[in-house]
Write a protein that holds these residues in place. Structure first.
Motif, PDB file in Angstrom:
ATOM      1  N   ASN A 473       0.818  -1.214   0.000  1.00  0.00           N
ATOM      2  CA  ASN A 473       0.000   0.000   0.000  1.00  0.00           C
ATOM      3  C   ASN A 473       0.856   1.269   0.000  1.00  0.00           C
ATOM      4  N   GLY A 474       2.170   1.083  -0.207  1.00  0.00           N
ATOM      5  CA  GLY A 474       3.067   2.238  -0.179  1.00  0.00           C
ATOM      6  C   GLY A 474       3.134   2.965  -1.509  1.00  0.00           C
ATOM      7  N   SER A 475       4.080   3.879  -1.585  1.00  0.00           N
ATOM      8  CA  SER A 475       4.227   4.694  -2.794  1.00  0.00           C
ATOM      9  C   SER A 475       5.571   4.487  -3.470  1.00  0.00           C
ATOM     10  N   GLN A 476       6.379   3.510  -2.982  1.00  0.00           N
ATOM     11  CA  GLN A 476       7.679   3.254  -3.591  1.00  0.00           C
ATOM     12  C   GLN A 476       7.608   1.988  -4.437  1.00  0.00           C
TER      13      GLN A 476
END
Length: 532
Positions: A473-476
């Motif tokens: 669910n991260g952005s990386q």
């Protein structure tokens, strides 16, 4: 269509923009290697390269409780951090050539920019609520981030709850079940210290200052790379390393000695090779011995390293094919229609494999027949050395040749290895047994079909799955390409890489013990380990 700009997905894109990062294992195939070497060398990590830190930290924690009658984790961390920075400064000042000293870069900068006659330990070590630059970001320093886990595995360190319900570090006390406790190591370390030097260290920690004039005296006692071979401290390090893998283990059926057997096997291998200490040669010997014979089976430690090396060959062959796919895609300088891209690239690789094997090999030849054409005289290490990141088609060919060799030369061992990994709890998703068995599944397919489906499923689709799983669910994002509406777009390149099986750290430890010298040649002290 989503637009990529400077590594970020911009509008129109449903959701927040993502940041592209390099990542370490784009196919997720290295986890079995990591689990295996962790089982073979517990209590040592790739980041615990200096043996005397084990004794220093035991002594420092014991010293903390002797001198500080009250305290919480914040105060203990401050104590540890100031001591760590002090060690880094004195080592960088007097032993600059010694590597793997925590905080050495920060200490070097302090030494180059100092204007007064002392170093401000409080300013360089204390973590507070500001954004100031300190020697180490992790709250409990390099001890908490690197050494605590390794020392806990050796039953040297425990955590305790103080009167305020705060968790602090402490050392283990002597117990009949283990050869070396944290307290024994702390006491052995202390025997080399004078009351005056302990008072000087304590005063520096409390005042948060290290005077330049104190450094020549401190280095005599706290040089991290120097261990007196005639001291109890040296003997305890040896006993600690040669003890059972889990010193606190009391169930006899669960006791193992993989670390001990690895160390002794490395020394014996060196003795057989003109005292030349070469850990990679040991790995190759374990690989060639495989499981041994019915009359002379190999030890579980040797099988464990065979398991590791086989997984390394497997993940390296796939990593080579992955690099070849990325490089070939990059050469187009534009998005490619995925089915056509895979088919064209696999055709070219298949043709090169046939040229390599000569004889009657054709793209339509069954995989089972291709296997019979692979020469028995060339081993996997030679094929791996042929792999270069130059021409992607040639690299892809070599990656597949290595993969086929792995199946041909290890097919009888795959199922026993699967049972071994399950028993040792080192089996992970993407392990070499499941991967190499895809060749067995494809034996009745043509070479062309096998290469094409392997690239599509085991390389392209697997990387997409692994990158999405890592992203969560991260952005990386660790994506090396994006697939959208059946078009594949290049993002970044990634070469094949080996894992580091803690052998370099163990080699540094052997140097600190004076078992080998800097040229990796055995010293006479190695005989003491073999006798003990």
């Amino acid at each position: 269509m989503a637009v990529l700009q400077k590594g970020k997905s911009n509008y129109p894109f449903w959701g927040a923009s993502i940041n592209l990062i390099t990542g370490l294992d784009p196919l997720g195939l290295q986890t079995t290697s990591e689990a295996t070497y962790a089982t073979m060398l517990p209590g040592i990590s790739n980041l615990t390269n200096r043996l005397r830190y084990y004794g220093f930290y035991c002594w420092l924690l014991d010293f903390y409780f002797k001198t500080e009658k009250k305290g919480n984790s914040k105060e203990q961390y401050r104590f540890i951090r100031r001591a760590e920075l002090m060690i880094a400064i004195i080592m960088q000042s007097q032993r600059k050539e010694i590597q793997q000293i925590t905080g050495s870069n920060f200490a070097s900068n302090l030494l180059n920019t100092i204007e007064g006659n002392y170093f401000d330990l409080a300013e360089g070590a204390d973590k507070d609520d500001t954004d100031k630059n300190v020697y180490w970001k992790y709250p409990s320093g390099a001890f908490g981030q690197y050494y605590y886990g390794a020392m806990q595995a050796l039953s040297l360190i425990i955590t305790a709850v103080n009167d305020f319900g705060d968790v602090v570090y402490n050392i283990s006390q002597p117990h009949p079940r283990q050869k070396v406790s944290g307290k024994q190591l702390a006491d052995a370390f202390e025997t080399s210290l004078t009351p005056q030097i302990k008072e000087l260290l304590y005063s520096n920690i409390k005042k948060g200052k290290l005077y330049q004039s104190d450094i020549p005296e401190l280095i005599k006692y706290f040089a991290i790379e120097t261990i007196d071979a005639n001291s109890d401290e040296w003997q305890l390090y040896v006993e600690m390393l040669l003890d059972k893998d889990e010193p606190s283990q009391e169930v006899e059926e669960l006791v193992t000695f993989h670390r001990r057997e690895t160390i002794l096997s490395l020394i014996k291998t060196a003795v057989q090779n003109d005292n030349d200490y070469d850990w990679y040669k040991f790995l190759l010997e374990s690989y060639h011995k495989k499981l041994g014979t019915d009359y002379q089976p190999e030890t579980e430690t040797s099988i464990g390293w065979y398991c590791y090396q086989l997984n390394e060959y497997w993940q390296y062959s796939c990593g080579t094919i992955f690099w070849a796919v990325l490089q070939h895609l990059y050469n187009f300088q534009q998005d490619q229609y995925l089915p056509s891209f895979v088919k064209e690239f696999s055709n070219r690789i298949t043709e090169e494999i046939c040229k390599e094997l000569k004889q009657s090999a054709k793209p339509t030849t069954l995989v089972s027949e291709i296997l019979s054409l692979i020469a028995d005289t060339v081993d996997e290490e030679e094929t791996k050395k042929e792999i270069t990141t130059g021409n992607p088609v040639i690299a892809g060919k070599n990656g597949f040749i290595l993969l086929l060799q792995l199946f041909k030369n290890n097919r009888e061992q795959l199922h026993p290895l699967k049972e071994f990994m399950s028993r040792k709890r080192t089996e992970r998703d993407g392990n070499m047994v499941d991967g190499i068995l895809t060749v067995h599944t494809a034996e009745n397919e043509t070479l062309q079909e096998f290469v094409e489906q392997f690239i599509l499923r085991k390389i392209i689709y697997r990387h997409s799955m692994v990158a999405l799983r890592k992203m969560g669910n991260g952005s990386q994002s660790t994506h090396k390409f994006f697939i959208e509406e059946q078009y594949i777009r290049f993002i970044d390149i990634f070469p094949p890489r080996n894992t580091s099986p803690r052998m370099n750290a163990l080699q540094n430890i052997m140097i600190d013990l004076q078992v080998i010298n800097d040229q990796k040649v055995l010293f006479p002290l190695h005989k003491k380990l073999l006798v003990d």
